[in-house]
Design an enzyme around this catalytic site. Structure first.
Site, PDB file in Angstrom:
ATOM      1  N   ARG A   1       1.178  11.858  -9.526  1.00 29.08           N
ATOM      2  CA  ARG A   1       1.632  10.474  -9.306  1.00 29.08           C
ATOM      3  C   ARG A   1       2.998  10.199  -9.926  1.00 29.08           C
ATOM      4  NH1 ARG A   1      -2.745   7.622  -7.230  1.00 29.08           N
ATOM      5  NH2 ARG A   1      -4.784   8.085  -8.103  1.00 29.08           N
TER       6      ARG A   1
ATOM      7  N   GLU B   1       0.838  -1.200   0.000  1.00 29.92           N
ATOM      8  CA  GLU B   1       0.000   0.000   0.000  1.00 29.92           C
ATOM      9  C   GLU B   1       0.870   1.247   0.000  1.00 29.92           C
ATOM     10  OE1 GLU B   1      -2.507   1.450  -0.668  1.00 29.92           O
ATOM     11  OE2 GLU B   1      -3.915   1.825   0.961  1.00 29.92           O
ATOM     12  N   ASP B   2       0.382   2.335  -0.606  1.00 33.01           N
ATOM     13  CA  ASP B   2       1.175   3.567  -0.635  1.00 33.01           C
ATOM     14  C   ASP B   2       1.215   4.246   0.734  1.00 33.01           C
ATOM     15  OD1 ASP B   2      -1.500   4.284  -0.697  1.00 33.01           O
ATOM     16  OD2 ASP B   2      -1.329   5.681  -2.376  1.00 33.01           O
TER      17      ASP B   2
ATOM     18  N   PHE C   1      -0.985  16.513   4.005  1.00 34.26           N
ATOM     19  CA  PHE C   1      -1.359  15.911   2.729  1.00 34.26           C
ATOM     20  C   PHE C   1      -0.149  15.934   1.804  1.00 34.26           C
ATOM     21  CE2 PHE C   1      -3.080  15.925  -1.583  1.00 34.26           C
ATOM     22  CZ  PHE C   1      -3.827  14.768  -1.523  1.00 34.26           C
TER      23      PHE C   1
ATOM     24  N   ASP D   1      -3.557   6.213   6.165  1.00 35.91           N
ATOM     25  CA  ASP D   1      -4.005   7.492   6.708  1.00 35.91           C
ATOM     26  C   ASP D   1      -5.006   7.168   7.829  1.00 35.91           C
ATOM     27  OD1 ASP D   1      -4.210  10.400   6.491  1.00 35.91           O
ATOM     28  OD2 ASP D   1      -6.159  10.105   5.596  1.00 35.91           O
TER      29      ASP D   1
HETATM   30  P1  IMP Z   1      -7.116   5.559   4.426  1.00 36.66           P
HETATM   31  O1  IMP Z   1      -8.170   4.557   4.016  1.00 36.66           O
HETATM   32  O2  IMP Z   1      -7.704   6.785   5.057  1.00 36.66           O
HETATM   33  O3  IMP Z   1      -6.013   4.958   5.276  1.00 36.66           O
HETATM   34  O4  IMP Z   1      -6.483   6.149   3.122  1.00 36.66           O
HETATM   35  C1  IMP Z   1      -5.869   5.363   2.279  1.00 36.66           C
HETATM   36  C2  IMP Z   1      -5.779   5.896   0.872  1.00 36.66           C
HETATM   37  O5  IMP Z   1      -6.019   7.298   0.743  1.00 36.66           O
HETATM   38  C3  IMP Z   1      -4.359   5.690   0.460  1.00 36.66           C
HETATM   39  O6  IMP Z   1      -4.198   4.428  -0.104  1.00 36.66           O
HETATM   40  C4  IMP Z   1      -4.102   6.804  -0.509  1.00 36.66           C
HETATM   41  O7  IMP Z   1      -4.392   6.361  -1.814  1.00 36.66           O
HETATM   42  C5  IMP Z   1      -5.031   7.914  -0.077  1.00 36.66           C
HETATM   43  N1  IMP Z   1      -4.270   8.917   0.737  1.00 36.66           N
HETATM   44  C6  IMP Z   1      -4.163   8.990   2.070  1.00 36.66           C
HETATM   45  N2  IMP Z   1      -3.409  10.035   2.477  1.00 36.66           N
HETATM   46  C7  IMP Z   1      -3.010  10.628   1.333  1.00 36.66           C
HETATM   47  C8  IMP Z   1      -2.165  11.782   1.075  1.00 36.66           C
HETATM   48  O8  IMP Z   1      -1.611  12.460   1.955  1.00 36.66           O
HETATM   49  N3  IMP Z   1      -1.984  12.095  -0.244  1.00 36.66           N
HETATM   50  C9  IMP Z   1      -2.554  11.378  -1.275  1.00 36.66           C
HETATM   51  N4  IMP Z   1      -3.327  10.311  -1.074  1.00 36.66           N
HETATM   52  C10 IMP Z   1      -3.567   9.936   0.221  1.00 36.66           C
HETATM   53 MG    MG Z   2      -3.632   3.729  -1.794  1.00 38.73          MG
END
Ligand code: IMP
Ligand code: MG
Length: 178
Positions: A168, A102-103, A155, A106
């Site tokens: 990206r 996973e990237d 962010f 958050d």
């Molecule tokens: P989560 O489900 O809130 O943990 O968010 C996960 C997804 O939101 C990640 O896989 C990212 O693709 C996107 N994401 C979360 N934080 C960022 C950020 O700071 N910049 C860009 N994409 C984000």
């Molecule tokens: Mg992601």
């Protein structure tokens, strides 16, 4: 480049490629050591993890397989809270050692969704390898098993991560300017 403009927002250089590469090498070494003889199945979470997965996989030096899944949860600069599986994967995960690639973690909702989804198919194990982790943003009990870098609650874009589809392709990571 020390700054980039994407639509209405400005971003400043935060983590250079060199640092990212160094930490990915460390993670690849750890995974290769822990997963030796397990023939892990790596599942790359599209779109954001494509660059991380590519650089990570090149440095995994044990037999393994790679698959892809596409999830969507973010809107603009905010996590939407609901996770959608835009495209599933064809691999059978039963009795497999799965490593989610996973990237960024958050809120943790995406990883929570995917872990539950995979566990329903009785894998041997499920681990999470993420490029970035925002420990102060997490709203679930999700923690990465492998993590390249922990970052504060800003962010960010670049190295696979986007703002409204843009950014990206950047080789370094940038953070939003307040
Ligand atoms: P989560 O489900 O809130 O943990 O968010 C996960 C997804 O939101 C990640 O896989 C990212 O693709 C996107 N994401 C979360 N934080 C960022 C950020 O700071 N910049 C860009 N994409 C984000
Ligand atoms: Mg992601």
């Amino acid at each position: 480049m020390t700054e980039v403009q994407l639509k209405d927002k400005r971003f400043e250089l935060f983590i250079p490629e060199k640092v990212i590469t160094k930490e990915i090498k460390r993670v690849a070494k750890d995974i290769s050591r822990d997963m030796k003889e397990k023939i892990p199945l790596f599942i790359c979470v599209l779109n954001g993890a494509f660059m991380f997965a590519s650089d990570l996989m090149k440095r995994i030096d044990i037999p393994c397989e790679v698959g892809f899944i596409r999830l969507k949860s973010y809107q603009g600069t905010q996590s939407s809270g609901s996770v959608k599986e835009v495209q599933g994967f064809g691999e059978n995960v039963k009795n497999r050692h799965v490593v989610i690639v996973e990237d960024i973690i958050d809120t943790g909702h995406s990883m929570s969704y995917l872990k539950n989804r995979l566990n329903a198919e009785n894998p041997a194990s499920v681990k999470i390898a993420c490029l970035l982790f925002k420990p102060n943003a997490v709203k679930t009990d999700i923690k990465p098993d492998y993590c390249a870098l922990e970052i504060p609650n800003d962010f960010i874009v670049g190295y696979g991560l986007d703002y409204d589809g843009l950014g990206r392709n950047l080789k370094d990571i940038y953070k939003i300017k307040s």
